[in-house]
Design an enzyme around this catalytic site. Sequence first.
Site, PDB file in Angstrom:
ATOM      1  CB  ALA A   5      -0.928  -0.006   1.216  1.00 35.48           C
ATOM      2  CG  ASP A  20      10.443  -8.463   3.371  1.00 33.47           C
ATOM      3  OD1 ASP A  20       9.751  -9.130   2.565  1.00 33.47           O
ATOM      4  OD2 ASP A  20      11.606  -8.100   3.128  1.00 33.47           O
ATOM      5  CE1 TYR A  75       6.642  -9.354 -11.530  1.00 35.97           C
ATOM      6  CE2 TYR A  75       6.192  -9.142 -13.876  1.00 35.97           C
ATOM      7  CZ  TYR A  75       5.868  -8.852 -12.559  1.00 35.97           C
ATOM      8  OH  TYR A  75       4.764  -8.080 -12.268  1.00 35.97           O
TER       9      TYR A  75
END
Length: 251
Positions: free
Chosen positions: A10, A58, A151
């Site tokens: 966020a 984290d 990724y």
Amino acid sequence: MAKTAFITGATSGIGKATAVLLARHGINLILCGRREDKLQELKESMEKEVKVHTLAFDVRERQAVERAIGSLPTQWQQINFLINNAGNAHGLSPIHEGSVDDWDAMMDGNVKGLLYVSKPIIRGMVARRSGHIVNIGSIAGKEVYPNGNVYCASKHAVDALTEGMRLDLNPYGIKVSGIHPGAVQTDFSVVRFKGDTQRADHVYKGYQPLVADDIADVIWYVISQPAHVVIADLVVMPTAQASATVMHKQV
Ligand code: NDP
Ligand code: 8X3
């Protein structure tokens, strides 16, 4: 009664834009990210509109995730919407040249982190037999592009987990949605290219990319559907983009 959304990532980009929009719609927010100062700034800017609780952790650190979610006061434990958004790409290299540290960061953050966060929150949803999980995948979870290897693998995993969650949570009336954006101009490419802003800017040159607010609008659309409707899977790209690799640039 006001609803509550738990948003990971966020502090920046899509997650931040989503927090701002949901606050405008009166949804109380649990905001997460590693950067505590950014979380605090957001909390202060939104507290006139809604209630805000922040959790700095984290997502790759399993115990920290469990501690943070386990620390939620009772009034914050009834989570209606889980927005699994935290994540990043690290590097863009052929498979034989990629950095193993980058691979770890992507698999640990984008995949395992999403799982660590989801489990305790889903258990609450199952007990209440209600809730909505929105996983932010990517066009990279639908297609593989050159040098995107790990990724893309991490976002394909998010796509598979989204389907798996939808299947397993079906008996409990829990909605599960996957949103897969194409190119969105955020800090994403700055992180991918390790602070090289020139290289990052180049990604968005010659066409109009999406902005974080576009994806926040989509997230709001997805979570504001009537109880009998779930938007299961949604790909959203800039008009100039036709696939992960085809971009109509005016140069
Ligand atoms: P940003 O870099 O702007 O935001 C990433 C957010 O994720 C930050 O709030 C960051 O917070 C958080 N985050 C990253 N790693 C961790 C971690 N290990 N632990 C906790 N939080 C973490 O990028 P976007 O807003 O663009 O990215 C959001 C999501 O959208 C990601 O999952 C990304 O893969 C996906 N996406 C992005 C696209 C794009 O083109 N921008 C396209 C398709 C998907 P902090 O640093 O404070 O921890
Ligand atoms: C971000 C979009 O195309 O850079 O997930 O992978 S892309």
